[in-house]
Design an enzyme around this catalytic site. Sequence first.
Site, PDB file in Angstrom:
ATOM      1  N   GLU A   1       0.783  -1.228   0.000  1.00 46.89           N
ATOM      2  CA  GLU A   1       0.000   0.000   0.000  1.00 46.89           C
ATOM      3  C   GLU A   1       0.819   1.284   0.000  1.00 46.89           C
ATOM      4  O   GLU A   1       0.354   2.309  -0.490  1.00 46.89           O
ATOM      5  CB  GLU A   1      -0.934  -0.004   1.229  1.00 46.89           C
ATOM      6  CG  GLU A   1      -1.971  -1.107   1.237  1.00 46.89           C
ATOM      7  CD  GLU A   1      -3.027  -0.926   0.152  1.00 46.89           C
ATOM      8  OE1 GLU A   1      -3.227   0.220  -0.316  1.00 46.89           O
ATOM      9  OE2 GLU A   1      -3.653  -1.930  -0.231  1.00 46.89           O
TER      10      GLU A   1
ATOM     11  N   SER B   1     -32.460 -29.188  50.033  1.00 47.35           N
ATOM     12  CA  SER B   1     -31.566 -29.765  51.048  1.00 47.35           C
ATOM     13  C   SER B   1     -30.102 -29.446  50.805  1.00 47.35           C
ATOM     14  O   SER B   1     -29.234 -29.986  51.505  1.00 47.35           O
ATOM     15  CB  SER B   1     -31.755 -31.289  51.080  1.00 47.35           C
ATOM     16  OG  SER B   1     -33.063 -31.626  51.472  1.00 47.35           O
TER      17      SER B   1
END
Length: 649
Positions: free
Chosen positions: A74, A333
């Site tokens: 680029e 429980s």
Amino acid sequence: MRRWLLAAAALGAAVFAADRALPPDLSRLTAGVEVLDGQGRTLSVLPVPGGTWRLPVSVADVPPHLTAMLIAAEDRRFRWHPGVDPVALARAAVQWVRAGRVVSGGSTLTMQAARLLEPRPRTLRSKLIEIARALQLEARFTKDEILGVWLTLAPQGGNLEGLRAGSLAWFGRPPAQLDAAESALLVALARRPEALRPDRHPEAARRARDAVLLARAAGAGAVNADERALALAEPVPARRLPMPRLAPHLAREVARGVAPGARIATTLDRDLQRAAEGLAQEALRGMPDRAALALVVADVETRQIRALVGGSFGVESRAGMLDLTRAIRSPGSAQKPFLYAMAFEAGVARPDTVVSDIALRFGSYAPENFAREFTGRVTAADALRQSLNLPAVALLQEVGALRYAAALKAAGSPPRLPPGAEPSLPLALGGAGTTLRELVALHAVLGDAGRAAPLTALPGPPAPRAEVLVPHAAAAVAGILVQPFPGGGPQGIAWKTGTSWGGRDAWALGLDQRHVAGVWVGRPDGTPIPGLTGRSAALPVLARSFALLPAAPRQPLHVRPAAQPFAEAADRLRLLFPMPGAVLAEGAGPVTLRATGGRRPLTFLVDGAPLAHERARREAAWTPPGPGFYRITVLDADGVSARSELRVR
């Protein structure tokens, strides 16, 4: 000459003023949050508002060959120009004049970063603004920081922005692990993200990738010949992968309120988390409609969470966004082990104490066993293993419901009672709300010498421990609960199940020397599931959860002979009531202060003032004069003291 210097100075001042008046808009750098496991691996990512997947990326996050390819493809003079490349702009202008159209834009990577920050229509005016913004970026940031802007915002197809999001979506791993071919594809994809999507246009994507590898990157030495040959032979990805979404409930929790773009470390283990979620999904397939499952695995010593399934993820009709590990439900429980440990500590019972499981009334309260049958005379250890209700209620009557509630609160599992209700005997059977996280932390107390600490999902120093049980009472209960899993499974695990009234909640909790785990099964809306029990629904999942844990040696929990723990516990002076953090309602009447251990006679004091009582006894009656905080102290004959604070409101 002086005139030129003044003009230059004026121009510089004007440029400086313009730069400060119109700074670059960096708002698009706002990124989503990434949640990591304890080894720094990605667990989950969250998008930015609007659904765009954008995650922060710096040069340090990508392999060197990727940045070399990007610059070669680029902007070859990126490291040297001031944001604008006059050579590239001149070449682009000449090509435009000759061809009558734009052949190359002449944009530098800095200009591309400016355009990504502030997207505009592709016009001459926009190009001039990009040039000005590029100069500003170069003046404000380093070259690597400018590359970071590009790497964070470069489009990668669809709602993907940035190379971290692109890497996760197209290859399923972070950009630091990309090879040459994968890096080249992401660099190429940023040019035309929709036209080069590999899942829709694989041939175009392959050609663009190869062009980056061959025509430009290879010439700049970004990859060698052998690497290039291998890269050219690689296929492009055929589909977009889902973004990482392990532990979604916990990810949303830890990401709440953090800065955009944060990377949050947790204590979870990615492999264990993935296995736990798979186990939960598999278990749900055989469960009734609209059932959900939650699971927590934590380290006993540190209380750090290793895996957390907040609900039946991915099946919105079952759990949705609710984190069911934090939902307040009846424990049935599942809290009985803590009650038995308190009874053992207070000398109310021992594991070999014979208790009666027969039909009894406690005032107007007449509890029954789950099977609506009675066993008769059994040891306390067997009563706990069989989860018999009548012995548990009888023990709570001896221990005291208020003291039991205060102890649960001190252990980090405060019972949620209806407004205005006081602790009473139904607490023994799950008559108050709690959460899965709290239950897991409560069971960890049994494996950590009676010390309580909250669970945590964030790394850091261990939380302070609060001693809520004497070590031997905790170890005795853990030893009682070490038993084989029905149907087989790992050995040496202490486990307990629980089922709330009407089959609304099924629980299974377990621990060994290293880990503590808990499973909840039920419906998120609290409607009953006929026939649901902790033993049938949650316990098999718990057994399979322990089978997932690391294969390091796990020793079974060990319990010393029964006589020794209770002799040692009796020797230590402790206040049984009030426990730390106890709260009373104003006007509740007289309360009984209780102590254990120490050498009699005992002296009880409130805020330093002694109470009149029979000094040979280990309790004293006291009526709070009004709301406020009170310091309760007990002294034995040797001058040893124990203290606690009580609040009346």
